[in-house]
Write a protein that holds these residues in place. Structure first.
Motif: not given
Length: 355
Positions: A148-172
């Motif tokens: 209730k206090e932590v997990t339910s409040k976590i939101n990972v947006s599509d923009q977050d995912i896109s930004t991470y991929y573009n920054t760490h593209k070599s990992e993939f």
């Protein structure tokens, strides 16, 4: 004369107050001898601490002693204090686990065993069924609060995912094929730090018997991840279903020949037979493992359009944020709580000699 009497009376009253304060102080210290800590007025008794200590060290040939034993008790007590803090928070939020929830979970845990087998496991752990139910209630309550206090409040947006991929593209960009593996690992010597619910082998014959039982259940259709969580003795992977992540083909080729040959002949979804793991230097037995090939990825760049890439990034970001938020949440609750750790204070007062 009257003035002298007043002075004497005042002095006597002062002495009485001092004596009373001293007695209260002594009584407080004496009263805490059977109390390990107090959290917002709720006592954690030394007997409870010792029960968890005994449970964690049961079955170990070499019992902790001296500073090592005291350090382990401090760690256990820290966890008990954190849980008690969350229990108090749960009371305020109306999230305490109900009797029905506890009984359902208990029935679920007991289901693979006969009554005699389950009773024997409790005896082995030196706890009663009531102790076990209390632990279940605490665990369920903690999960409800954190959700209730932590997990339910976590939101990972599509923009977050896109930004991470573009920054760490070599990992993939896999320069060689990758094998996604999971394992169930059994050792002939129990690890006291492992806290899954099922039995730990005490010697080589018991380890062989246990791993064969696990293989039989796999052959009967039981889920690999569930069996890993319940029976694997690898502290690094048991809690996440035995998942070893991705292993490059070159690393797999450099592992022991038995494991390499068995894994490289698997198709995704298949698992090996029992593999004996030996120390290559001493030729001594380390344990037994069953390895599953979850997936095999060819070399090359993984594009962002691949749903598996997005899923992996989302899961990774969510996990990182969850761990960070939980750590911060615990710190805030600790700051708000009134905690008196008598056991820790006793160690300090005795210059580390108290156990």
């Amino acid at each position: 004369m009257k003035k002298r009497f007043q002075l004497c009376y005042g002095f006597t009253a002062l002495v009485a107050v001092c004596l009373l304060s001293a007695l209260i102080g002594c009584a407080g210290k004496q009263g805490s001898s059977d109390v390990a800590a107090v959290v917002d007025g709720h006592k954690i008794y030394r007997s409870e601490l010792e029960k968890y200590y005994t449970n964690q060290t049961a079955g170990s040939d070499q019992q902790p002693s001296g500073e090592q034993a005291a350090s382990l008790r401090l760690n256990i007590l820290r966890e008990l204090i954190d849980n008690e803090i969350l229990m108090r928070r749960a009371e305020k939020l109306g999230l305490l686990a109900t009797d029905d929830e506890v009984n359902r979970k208990l029935s679920e845990i007991k289901s693979p065993f006969t009554s005699e087998q389950f009773a024997a496991r409790l005896t082995e752990k030196k706890i009663t069924e009531e102790d076990f139910k209390r632990d279940i209630r605490r665990s369920l309550t903690v999960d409800k609060v954190l959700n209730k206090e932590v997990t339910s409040k976590i939101n990972v947006s599509d923009q977050d995912i896109s930004t991470y991929y573009n920054t760490h593209k070599s990992e993939f960009n896999f320069i060689e094929p990758q094998y996604h593996l999971a394992q169930i690992f059994v050792t002939p010597e129990p690890n006291p730090q492992l806290r899954n619910q099922n039995n730990k082998a005490q010697n080589e014959p018991e380890a062989r018997k246990k791993i064969q039982m696990v293989l039989n259940r796999l052959d009967s259709g039981d889920d690999f991840g569930t069996l890993a969580m319940n029976f694997s003795e690898d502290t690094e992977t048991a809690t996440n279903g035995g998942d070893l992540g991705f292993t490059p083909e070159s690393a797999l080729r450099n592992t022991d020949p038995t494991t390499k040959d068995a894994v490289m002949n698997l198709k995704p979804g298949q698992y090996t037979s029992v593999i004996t793991v030996m120390n290559p230097a001493t030729k001594q037995l380390i344990g037994f493992r069953i390895v599953k090939l979850v997936a095999k990825e060819p070399a090359g760049q993984r594009e962002f359009s691949d749903p598996r890439v997005q899923q992996a990034v989302r899961a990774q970001l969510r996990d990182r944020r969850e761990q960070l938020l939980k750590a911060a949440y615990y710190e805030v609750l600790r700051d708000q709580a009134k905690v008196e750790n008598y056991y820790a204070q006793g160690i300090i007062d005795s210059n580390g000699t108290a156990q």
